[in-house]
Design a protein around this motif. Structure first.
Motif, short mmCIF file in Angstrom:
data_model
loop_
_atom_site.label_atom_id
_atom_site.label_comp_id
_atom_site.label_asym_id
_atom_site.label_seq_id
_atom_site.Cartn_x
_atom_site.Cartn_y
_atom_site.Cartn_z
N ALA A 212 0.82 -1.17 -0.08
CA ALA A 212 -0.05 0.03 -0.02
C ALA A 212 0.91 1.36 -0.10
O ALA A 212 1.67 1.34 0.88
N VAL A 213 0.75 2.33 -0.79
CA VAL A 213 1.14 3.53 -0.78
C VAL A 213 0.22 4.46 -0.15
O VAL A 213 -0.86 4.49 -0.47
N VAL A 214 0.74 5.23 0.94
CA VAL A 214 -0.11 5.81 1.68
C VAL A 214 0.51 7.44 1.61
O VAL A 214 1.56 7.57 2.03
N ILE A 215 -0.23 8.16 0.69
CA ILE A 215 -0.06 9.68 0.64
C ILE A 215 -0.89 10.47 1.73
O ILE A 215 -2.06 10.37 1.65
N PHE A 216 0.00 11.17 2.57
CA PHE A 216 -0.54 11.63 3.74
C PHE A 216 -1.09 13.04 3.47
O PHE A 216 -2.11 13.60 4.01
N ASP A 217 -0.49 13.78 2.33
CA ASP A 217 -1.20 15.05 1.74
C ASP A 217 -2.21 14.46 0.65
O ASP A 217 -1.74 14.21 -0.48
N PRO A 218 -3.40 14.80 0.70
CA PRO A 218 -4.23 14.25 -0.24
C PRO A 218 -4.15 15.24 -1.67
O PRO A 218 -4.55 14.68 -2.76
#
Length: 339
Positions: A212-218
């Motif tokens: 999973a790639v989690v991008i904290f800044d939408p």
């Protein structure tokens, strides 16, 4: 006694059951089905990041390279440890997907970047149009040496980078092992410490093949969606990725499986030290680097053990041993008996 890699272990029965259940009937494609949305919500909960966006891919190389491409322009630098997976084991994928960014090494003992090395690398970039510019910092937790970054260590390096306008990527192929080893919360090891994008590992923690790639800044999320599709890493039958990740995240399985791997590594390390075997790095998660007398490797392999050789000083042999969710006490004890 299979200690080559945690990739070599099979898949827990709960994951196979989840795949079989997901296989029934019809559903939407390309990650738009309920199961993928459930995984995104669950990872937001785990990471205490309600605004984060989550994207599933099949490989760790895709996760790292696509995430870095969203953080670093083609004329930028990716600062990383010399032994980082992106530097040694991804066949130039980060450079390819960033369309030419340069990987700049920041040395440090036991797989961790030293703050002074990072400071020097930051100062050397972006001085004129003739130089590569500041791009991104990539940390690895668990490191390739089997050590971990604490939340404070992550925050120190990420703070240095962000002060220079450099976003931060975390290669978390073994992130679960790092969470277990440090006792810190997933949030404290990531966005609270200054991480912008996380590659959240699944395959090395027992899954068939999903990260999973989690991008904290939408605000960065749309670019990742486009890069994932353009790069050929948007799977049409996304439910099969989501089913694996959902099974791992159910309850505390993801931490329980990592805890088993870490515990077997600690048992192995204790037994090796008790037998006079030196360890090249501190054993903090599920990877060990022993140095033993010449002839030991052949004896172990003759007894059925599997592991990778590593460079060693004259008169010694080096090895890398990796434990997994499937490693048992019996595996460890039989290996130690052969020593």
């Amino acid at each position: 006694m299979y200690f080559t890699s945690d990739n070599a272990a099979g898949v827990p029965p709960e994951v196979l059951a989840a795949l079989a259940e997901a296989n029934g009937g019809y559903t939407k494609g390309y990650g738009a089905e309920d199961l993928s949305l459930t995984v995104e919500a669950r990872l937001r909960e785990v990471l205490e990041a309600p605004e984060a966006r989550v994207f599933l891919v099949a490989t760790g190389t895709a996760a790292n390279a696509l995430a870095l491409a969203c953080l670093c322009p083609p004329w930028g630098t990716v600062l990383c440890h010399p032994q980082a997976h992106i530097a040694e084991d991804e066949c130039g994928a980060p450079e390819f997907f960033t369309h030419g960014a340069k990987l700049v090494h920041c040395a440090g003992a036991h797989g961790r970047i030293a703050p002074e090395a990072l400071a020097q690398a930051i100062a050397a970039t972006g001085q004129s149009v003739h130089n590569t510019q500041r791009g991104a910092l990539s940390l690895t937790n668990v490191t390739e040496a089997g050590t971990v970054y604490s939340a404070a260590q992550t925050a120190q390096l990420a703070g240095m980078a962000r002060s220079a306008g450099i976003p931060v990527h975390l290669d978390g192929a073994r992130f679960a092992n790092a969470v277990v080893a440090t006792g810190a919360s997933p949030a404290d090891l990531t966005w609270r410490a200054g991480v912008d994008a996380l590659s959240f590992g699944g395959t090395k923690n027992g899954l068939m093949g999903v990260e999973a790639v989690v991008i904290f800044d939408p605000a960065r999320a749309w670019e990742f969606e486009l890069r994932r599709k353009r790069g050929g890493h948007l799977l049409s039958k996304g439910r099969y990725l989501a089913a694996q990740m959902a099974a791992m995240l159910e309850g505390n399985r993801w931490l329980d499986w990592a805890a088993q791997a870490n515990a077997m590594s600690a048992r192995l390390a204790e037994g090796l030290v008790a037998r006079g075997i030196a360890l090249r790095h501190p054993v903090e998660a599920n990877i060990l680097f022993p140095l033993w007398p010449v002839g030991t490797s052949a004896r172990l392999r003759a007894g059925g053990a599997m592991f990778y050789d590593m460079p060693a000083p004259a008169g010694q042999e080096g090895a890398r041993l990796v434990t997994s969710w499937a490693t048992t006490e019996a595996d460890v004890d039989l290996f130690l008996a052969l020593i």
